[in-house]
Design an enzyme around this catalytic site. Structure first.
Site, mmCIF file in Angstrom:
data_model
loop_
_atom_site.group_PDB
_atom_site.id
_atom_site.type_symbol
_atom_site.label_atom_id
_atom_site.label_comp_id
_atom_site.label_asym_id
_atom_site.label_seq_id
_atom_site.Cartn_x
_atom_site.Cartn_y
_atom_site.Cartn_z
ATOM 1 N N GLU A 20 -6.730 3.805 -5.792
ATOM 2 C CA GLU A 20 -8.007 3.891 -5.068
ATOM 3 C C GLU A 20 -8.709 5.186 -5.447
ATOM 4 O O GLU A 20 -8.227 6.283 -5.153
ATOM 5 C CB GLU A 20 -7.771 3.849 -3.557
ATOM 6 C CG GLU A 20 -9.084 3.741 -2.796
ATOM 7 C CD GLU A 20 -9.037 4.287 -1.380
ATOM 8 O OE1 GLU A 20 -9.878 3.892 -0.569
ATOM 9 O OE2 GLU A 20 -8.168 5.129 -1.081
ATOM 10 N N HIS A 35 -11.137 -3.099 3.517
ATOM 11 C CA HIS A 35 -11.087 -2.722 4.934
ATOM 12 C C HIS A 35 -11.893 -1.468 5.268
ATOM 13 O O HIS A 35 -11.881 -1.025 6.404
ATOM 14 C CB HIS A 35 -9.618 -2.515 5.331
ATOM 15 C CG HIS A 35 -9.004 -1.358 4.594
ATOM 16 N ND1 HIS A 35 -8.817 -1.359 3.225
ATOM 17 C CD2 HIS A 35 -8.579 -0.150 5.014
ATOM 18 C CE1 HIS A 35 -8.300 -0.212 2.855
ATOM 19 N NE2 HIS A 35 -8.132 0.547 3.916
ATOM 20 N N ASP A 36 -12.541 -0.880 4.258
ATOM 21 C CA ASP A 36 -13.342 0.323 4.495
ATOM 22 C C ASP A 36 -14.844 0.062 4.336
ATOM 23 O O ASP A 36 -15.641 0.971 4.565
ATOM 24 C CB ASP A 36 -12.975 1.420 3.477
ATOM 25 C CG ASP A 36 -11.567 1.957 3.667
ATOM 26 O OD1 ASP A 36 -11.052 1.923 4.799
ATOM 27 O OD2 ASP A 36 -10.984 2.416 2.653
ATOM 28 N N ASP A 38 0.860 -1.161 0.000
ATOM 29 C CA ASP A 38 0.000 0.000 0.000
ATOM 30 C C ASP A 38 0.909 1.228 0.000
ATOM 31 O O ASP A 38 1.877 1.276 0.753
ATOM 32 C CB ASP A 38 -0.842 -0.012 1.291
ATOM 33 C CG ASP A 38 -2.257 0.475 1.071
ATOM 34 O OD1 ASP A 38 -2.402 1.612 0.607
ATOM 35 O OD2 ASP A 38 -3.189 -0.286 1.376
ATOM 36 N N ASP A 64 -3.266 4.702 -2.252
ATOM 37 C CA ASP A 64 -4.346 5.298 -1.469
ATOM 38 C C ASP A 64 -4.810 6.622 -2.078
ATOM 39 O O ASP A 64 -3.977 7.462 -2.444
ATOM 40 C CB ASP A 64 -3.819 5.533 -0.044
ATOM 41 C CG ASP A 64 -4.916 5.781 0.961
ATOM 42 O OD1 ASP A 64 -5.704 4.865 1.198
ATOM 43 O OD2 ASP A 64 -4.969 6.893 1.518
#
Ligand code: TEU
Length: 538
Positions: free
Chosen positions: A274, A339-340, A109, A211
């Site tokens: 993302e 994870h969100d 990430d 991200d």
């Protein structure tokens, strides 16, 4: 519009990230080896044989860099380090080497939009107005009445501007105040992030999940954002404005091209960005094949930033049709969970989880799969006093904790995740929903997932074949892949009989969500049980 891959000379050249399934690991929650209740690198390494047994192509690990954990790693204190809670460089190198030996790629990430407030860069930047790194972050004077320079908001609630008493200016943060935004207009900042990328690429990592890549550039004129006329009570406060000056800014594309150029120095590496934006805008992040290899497609999760996509055959067929066409020369991808976002088994209904998994792995494009979904993990139950997510305050719920609960390995103490009390509670269903129990059951979700990945990995048509949907019953989404594969999904709760004889007369059942024995089927009267999905060869 390009030709389907299988008809082009590049067919043989499809790359690992086009063929392989990406599996996301949230490192805090996968496997603890040190006994502190938080997962770590050595834990992941110890589970590599399991990961390889899933038939996936790559693991993406959420941030493992040194971090005060204000946002659980998405606040990076050192872009070229390892958080001691997660382990050491030695642990990382071992994990990388062993993953590669098992044929698994490793994606890290990268969080370039903002750092931690404890990053040495920010500590310098905030130390004085004339510090050489002052301009590495976004500092602005107060308005004459002492207020913030404009009305920009933070995703996690409140103003995006934080007053710094010592130097008498505001700094901008799109997430927590502990996550100051870097100033991407400054070439030194870009250079520093590119150096961090090279640091990990030199170690041998295979790519990055980047991200909020779509937020890198901000409006140069710092204009106020207009109110959102569709804002409704109950939505997060961030949605009160239309973010036309902080999202999708034209210069972001130039920054992404520069990041891509860094990756190109290393050959077959991959960058997945993302981005939450409508599909028409999303595909602009492929650039001319010189931006993201894949901009994450979250349309199977979110309809808008405030509403989830329903499990409805027409809705999903329409969006897949639209997206597949929009991608053009870009390689598609699909995501069901991360994870969100709430677990998809909870979102779509327990009875639909297998059909959804089957769909994800048979659409044209790279699937990204979230840890634990292969055993049917659902949203965890988080008592108020155990809430960890800083975002929870603004959403008046447990925020994103329910989808971050520890991996359920067995029915023993702490589900085999840790010898200590885990940082988030184990789901109450762990005694039945766990890897060990499902290994022993040939019809378990886990073994269904393996059968599906095996089928996908052995089929060129499923991996790279063209996609075409078929117009049929309102509860059915059916599509062809390549020349020989037909997928049929029953979204409803009724048994159906379909006439698909226009496609072919006979078909061979390769896999059903019910895991019945493979057999020949008559497509004139194809029977579908409630919530059933089928993969057929024709
Ligand atoms: O997420 C960005 C983002 O938009 C999410 O914050 C999302 O809006 C929210 O989770 C509600 O669905 C990325 C990371 O994935 C997230 O974990 C980080 O908190 C965030 O960036 C800041 O780095």
């Amino acid at each position: 519009m390009t030709q389907p891959l299988e008809q082009t000379p590049q067919r043989q050249k499809t790359l690992w990230w086009q063929r392989g399934i990406i599996y996301q690991i949230y490192p805090r929650s996968f496997q603890d080896s040190s006994g502190d209740g938080v997962g770590d690198l050595e834990g992941i390494r110890s589970r590599l044989p399991y990961l390889a047994s899933l038939g996936i192509g790559a693991i993406w690990i959420s941030p493992i860099y040194p971090s005060p954990m204000a946002d659980f790693g998405y606040d990076v204190a050192d872009y070229s380090g390892i958080e001691p809670m997660f382990g050491t460089f030695q642990d990382f190198d071992k994990l990388l080497a062993e993953a590669h030996a098992l044929g698994l790629k490793v994606v890290l990430d990268l969080v370039p939009n903002h750092s931690s407030e404890m990053n040495a860069w920010f500590l310098e930047s905030r130390s004085s107005r004339d510090n050489p790194k002052r301009d590495w972050y976004i500092w602005k004077d107060a308005t004459p009445d002492g207020g913030p320079p404009n009305n920009w908001l933070a995703w996690f609630g409140g103003s995006g501007w934080e007053w710094d008493e010592k130097t008498g200016q505001y700094y901008f943060h799109q997430f927590l105040k502990e996550q100051p935004d870097l100033n991407w207009r400054n070439p030194e900042v870009r250079g520093a992030i590119f150096e961090a990328m090279r640091f990990w690429l030199n170690k041998g990592v295979d790519g990055f999940r980047v991200d909020v890549i779509w937020l890198l550039a901000k409006d140069e004129l710092w204009r106020d954002e207009p109110p959102n006329p569709d804002y409704a009570k109950g939505q997060i406060s961030f949605n009160k404005l239309l973010h036309i000056h902080t999202q999708n800014q034209p210069d972001t594309h130039e920054y992404i091209r520069q990041m891509r150029a860094v990756l190109e120095e290393y050959g077959e590496r991959m960058m997945v960005g993302e981005i939450f934006t409508p599909l028409e805008t999303l595909v602009s992040y492929y650039g001319a094949g010189d931006e993201c290899h894949m901009p994450f497609n979250f349309s199977l999760i979110l309809k808008t930033l405030d509403s989830y996509t329903e499990w409805n055959a027409r809705v999903i067929r329409d969006l897949v049709d639209r997206y597949d066409a929009l991608c053009g020369a870009g390689w598609p991808n699909y995501v069901l969970g991360n994870h969100d976002q709430p677990r998809f088994k909870s979102r779509f209904g327990f009875e639909n989880a297998r059909a959804a998994t089957l769909m994800l792995l048979t659409l044209r494009g790279t699937p990204t799969f979230y840890y634990g979904d292969e055993i049917g993990m659902v949203n965890g139950v988080i008592p108020r006093e155990r809430i960890q997510d800083p975002f929870a305050g603004d959403v008046e719920s447990a925020g994103r904790d329910p989808e971050r609960t520890p991996m359920q390995w067995d029915g023993g103490q702490n589900a085999g995740f840790s010898s200590a009390e885990p940082w988030l509670p184990i789901n109450p269903d762990f005694q039945t929903v766990n890897v060990a129990a499902q290994e022993a059951d040939p019809h378990s979700d886990l073994n269904f997932f393996r059968a599906l990945t095996q089928l996908r990995n052995s089929s060129e048509a499923l991996m790279v074949g063209a996609y075409r949907s078929l117009e049929r019953h309102p509860d059915v989404f059916a599509y062809l892949r390549g020349k020989g594969i037909l997928v049929v999904l029953n979204f409803g709760g009724e048994t159906l009989e379909l006439d698909l004889s226009s496609v072919a007369e006979k078909a061979n059942l390769l896999l059903s969500t019910r895991m019945v024995e493979p057999r020949a089927l008559d497509l004139k009267a194809l029977r579908l049980e409630p919530h059933e999905g089928l993969v057929l060869s024709i």
